[in-house]
Design a protein around this motif. Structure first.
Motif, mmCIF file in Angstrom:
data_model
loop_
_atom_site.group_PDB
_atom_site.id
_atom_site.type_symbol
_atom_site.label_atom_id
_atom_site.label_comp_id
_atom_site.label_asym_id
_atom_site.label_seq_id
_atom_site.Cartn_x
_atom_site.Cartn_y
_atom_site.Cartn_z
ATOM 1 N N GLY A 1 41.490 7.238 28.399
ATOM 2 C CA GLY A 1 41.972 7.585 26.847
ATOM 3 C C GLY A 1 41.513 8.517 25.780
ATOM 4 N N VAL A 2 39.803 8.524 25.794
ATOM 5 C CA VAL A 2 39.100 9.169 25.026
ATOM 6 C C VAL A 2 38.662 10.859 26.089
ATOM 7 N N ASN A 3 38.975 11.811 25.019
ATOM 8 C CA ASN A 3 38.574 12.873 25.866
ATOM 9 C C ASN A 3 37.292 13.211 26.232
ATOM 10 N N VAL A 4 36.175 12.927 27.361
ATOM 11 C CA VAL A 4 35.164 12.691 26.681
ATOM 12 C C VAL A 4 34.350 14.581 27.999
ATOM 13 N N VAL A 5 33.932 15.304 26.716
ATOM 14 C CA VAL A 5 32.689 16.246 27.579
ATOM 15 C C VAL A 5 32.454 16.263 28.677
ATOM 16 N N LEU A 6 32.333 15.974 30.095
ATOM 17 C CA LEU A 6 30.782 16.670 30.904
ATOM 18 C C LEU A 6 30.121 17.563 30.772
ATOM 19 N N ALA A 7 30.437 18.038 30.450
ATOM 20 C CA ALA A 7 29.617 19.680 30.582
ATOM 21 C C ALA A 7 30.249 20.360 29.302
ATOM 22 N N GLY A 8 30.012 21.563 29.118
ATOM 23 C CA GLY A 8 30.052 22.432 28.285
ATOM 24 C C GLY A 8 29.129 22.143 26.440
ATOM 25 N N LYS A 9 28.686 20.449 26.190
ATOM 26 C CA LYS A 9 28.324 20.552 25.132
ATOM 27 C C LYS A 9 28.129 21.726 24.789
ATOM 28 N N CYS A 10 26.526 22.454 24.584
ATOM 29 C CA CYS A 10 26.689 23.839 23.824
ATOM 30 C C CYS A 10 27.906 24.496 23.743
ATOM 31 N N ARG A 11 28.862 24.443 23.827
ATOM 32 C CA ARG A 11 30.116 25.158 23.951
ATOM 33 C C ARG A 11 30.954 24.596 22.983
ATOM 34 N N LEU A 12 30.650 23.091 23.185
ATOM 35 C CA LEU A 12 32.093 22.837 22.383
ATOM 36 C C LEU A 12 30.669 22.872 20.793
ATOM 37 N N GLN A 13 29.772 22.889 20.669
ATOM 38 C CA GLN A 13 28.753 22.251 19.714
ATOM 39 C C GLN A 13 28.991 24.446 18.531
ATOM 40 N N ILE A 14 28.664 25.393 19.544
ATOM 41 C CA ILE A 14 29.241 26.024 18.850
ATOM 42 C C ILE A 14 30.351 26.186 18.511
ATOM 43 N N ALA A 15 31.617 26.607 18.575
ATOM 44 C CA ALA A 15 32.556 26.199 18.193
ATOM 45 C C ALA A 15 32.590 25.551 17.072
ATOM 46 N N ARG A 16 32.046 24.530 17.312
ATOM 47 C CA ARG A 16 32.665 23.452 15.663
ATOM 48 C C ARG A 16 32.082 24.609 14.855
ATOM 49 N N GLN A 17 30.828 24.856 14.790
ATOM 50 C CA GLN A 17 29.788 25.765 13.716
ATOM 51 C C GLN A 17 30.269 26.961 13.648
ATOM 52 N N LEU A 18 31.545 27.235 14.877
ATOM 53 C CA LEU A 18 32.477 28.949 14.271
ATOM 54 C C LEU A 18 32.998 29.108 13.995
ATOM 55 N N GLY A 19 33.909 27.485 13.359
ATOM 56 C CA GLY A 19 35.369 27.293 12.970
ATOM 57 C C GLY A 19 36.163 27.555 14.308
ATOM 58 N N ILE A 20 35.729 27.595 16.148
ATOM 59 C CA ILE A 20 37.201 27.653 16.343
ATOM 60 C C ILE A 20 37.952 26.363 16.462
ATOM 61 N N SER A 21 39.709 26.737 16.299
ATOM 62 C CA SER A 21 40.022 26.097 16.089
ATOM 63 C C SER A 21 40.856 25.528 17.762
ATOM 64 N N ALA A 22 40.602 25.413 18.736
ATOM 65 C CA ALA A 22 41.087 25.275 19.481
ATOM 66 C C ALA A 22 40.115 26.131 21.020
ATOM 67 N N VAL A 23 39.732 25.521 21.394
ATOM 68 C CA VAL A 23 38.732 25.366 22.586
ATOM 69 C C VAL A 23 39.268 25.137 24.212
ATOM 70 N N LYS A 24 39.509 25.999 25.535
ATOM 71 C CA LYS A 24 39.902 25.552 26.567
ATOM 72 C C LYS A 24 38.875 24.747 27.379
ATOM 73 N N VAL A 25 39.837 24.034 28.145
ATOM 74 C CA VAL A 25 39.777 22.372 28.851
ATOM 75 C C VAL A 25 39.857 22.072 29.609
ATOM 76 N N GLU A 26 39.241 21.769 30.683
ATOM 77 C CA GLU A 26 39.845 21.651 32.273
ATOM 78 C C GLU A 26 39.337 20.366 32.357
ATOM 79 N N PHE A 27 40.796 19.708 32.526
ATOM 80 C CA PHE A 27 40.986 17.717 32.878
ATOM 81 C C PHE A 27 40.234 17.501 34.224
ATOM 82 N N VAL A 28 39.244 16.783 35.084
ATOM 83 C CA VAL A 28 38.653 16.540 35.866
ATOM 84 C C VAL A 28 39.295 14.672 35.919
ATOM 85 N N GLU A 29 39.225 14.505 37.581
ATOM 86 C CA GLU A 29 39.662 13.301 37.864
ATOM 87 C C GLU A 29 38.420 12.034 37.940
ATOM 88 N N SER A 30 38.507 11.590 37.456
ATOM 89 C CA SER A 30 37.451 10.270 37.057
ATOM 90 C C SER A 30 37.642 8.174 37.635
#
Length: 394
Positions: free
Chosen positions: A56-85
């Motif tokens: 129920g929580v959106n957990v990043v499995l790949a893309g930690k650095c991209r998320l970190q940089i997006a937050r630093q740059l103030g990007i409002s939305a990032v591209k996400v692909e959900f995977v089954e587990s």
């Protein structure tokens, strides 16, 4: 088996995403990736983040650095692909699978963190293969032996050894993996002992060189003392610690200095002179320059301190060495002369022919010849520059 949802790519606010703790454990919380940051600032995030919503929580499995940089740059939305587990174990497997050939490079420590995981996954699989092979071999006793044993032996050969498969995943040699694993385990022990300053220092040395870190860890006497010095804030790195040990009272290199002459109790080889000069000291060796009495050339010999059975001698060539150093300063802009003089400094003493060469360099004739040559070169340079000026003026 975990699967990636094929079509759906969605855009989510960075605030709605959390990073899987294993990514932080392996790669650190904040990484410096200037090239990736530049790319994202200019083009946006091109590759989607892989995310699991199993809990129920959106957990990043790949893309930690991209998320970190997006937050630093103030990007409002990032591209996400959900995977089954379906389990935490599958989440973890996806983390390692997605980041196996991660762009931007990995440190040795990060690779061996991954290697620890791959071993935990592959070893049970290898044991299961062995059990299956044993079962088939046992069954072959009650069937056609010639055919069944051949089939069973082929089963035994299926699958690579675990260490080889792990090292291939990490893209390092099997030998380096064995060495690195010992260092990685020692770093883990230091962390358990809460020697965190030593952890940081040894991890830095490990990332610089697997081989150097392995040699350091294997030398327990030096290693333990350096670790204690780091924890006491007396030094800040492994290399500083080794340097301290080299100057310490227990250091076997302490009695040797570059330029000293030693007479050996026995010839190192029948053709070598019994006297040698120290021309260098490395992390492992004292480097001696000795004369080969067959061809009269200089030979370089590397010896560990414990191999040196020799006594220090008074300097046999003090006056000649002073003359050589004076000539090196005088002809510092003449490379061939510099080279020949530098080689003479490596020998314990000079032959008559080498003394003649030294006198030739000291003679007025040689100095005048060199001055004439310099004047000719300067005249040629002036002439060339004038021709260039005339061409430009035309």
């Amino acid at each position: 088996m975990s699967e990636v949802h094929s079509p759906a790519i969605v855009y989510i606010s960075p605030a709605e995403l959390v990073v899987h703790p294993k990514l932080i454990e392996i790669y650190g919380e904040n990484e410096v990736r200037p090239a990736l940051e530049k790319s994202i600032s200019e083009k946006g995030i091109l590759e989607s983040l892989k995310v699991s919503a199993r809990t129920g929580v959106n957990v990043v499995l790949a893309g930690k650095c991209r998320l970190q940089i997006a937050r630093q740059l103030g990007i409002s939305a990032v591209k996400v692909e959900f995977v089954e587990s379906s389990s935490p174990e599958e989440d973890l497997k996806l983390v390692l699978d997605f980041n196996l050939h991660r762009e931007g490079g990995k440190t040795h420590y990060q690779k061996f963190h991954e290697g620890q995981y791959w071993e935990s996954v592959l070893r049970p699989q290898a044991k299961e293969r062995q059990r299956e092979s044993a079962r088939r071999l046992n069954e072959s006793k009650y069937s056609n032996l010639n055919t069944s044993i051949d089939e069973s032996n082929s089963q035994l050969n299926k699958g690579k050894p675990v260490i080889r498969e792990v090292s291939e995943n990490l893209r390092i040699s099997v030998g380096s993996y064995h060495k690195g694993k010992k260092v990685f385990e020692y770093i883990s022990q230091l962390r358990d002992l809460q020697k965190f300053k030593a952890v940081v220092a040894l991890e830095a040395e490990f990332n610089r060189s697997i081989d150097a870190a392995y040699k350091f860890v294997c030398n327990q006497d030096i290693c333990n003392q350096v670790i204690d010095l780091i924890e006491a804030d007396e030094i800040g790195s492994i290399s500083d610690g080794i340097a301290w040990m080299r100057n310490g009272d227990r250091n076997p290199f302490r009695r040797f200095q570059v330029g000293q002459v030693y007479q050996f109790k026995e010839r190192l080889r029948p053709e070598l002179e019994i006297v040698g000069r120290v021309i260098g000291i490395t992390n492992e060796f004292v480097v001696f320059g000795l004369r080969n009495l067959v061809n009269m050339n200089l030979e370089i010999v590397n010896l560990r301190p414990r191999q040196i059975n020799a006594e220090l001698q008074d300097e046999p060539s003090a006056e000649q060495r002073a003359r050589i150093l004076h000539l090196m300063e005088k002809f510092r802009d003449v490379f061939p002369v510099q080279v020949s003089l530098a080689e003479l400094l490596k020998l314990p003493n000079l032959t008559d022919k080498e003394e003649v060469l030294l006198r030739m360099y000291e003679s007025d004739v040689f100095e005048k010849t060199w001055e004439d040559y310099k004047n000719q070169m300067q005249a040629m340079e002036v002439s060339t520059n004038r021709k260039k000026d005339n061409i430009r003026a035309a």
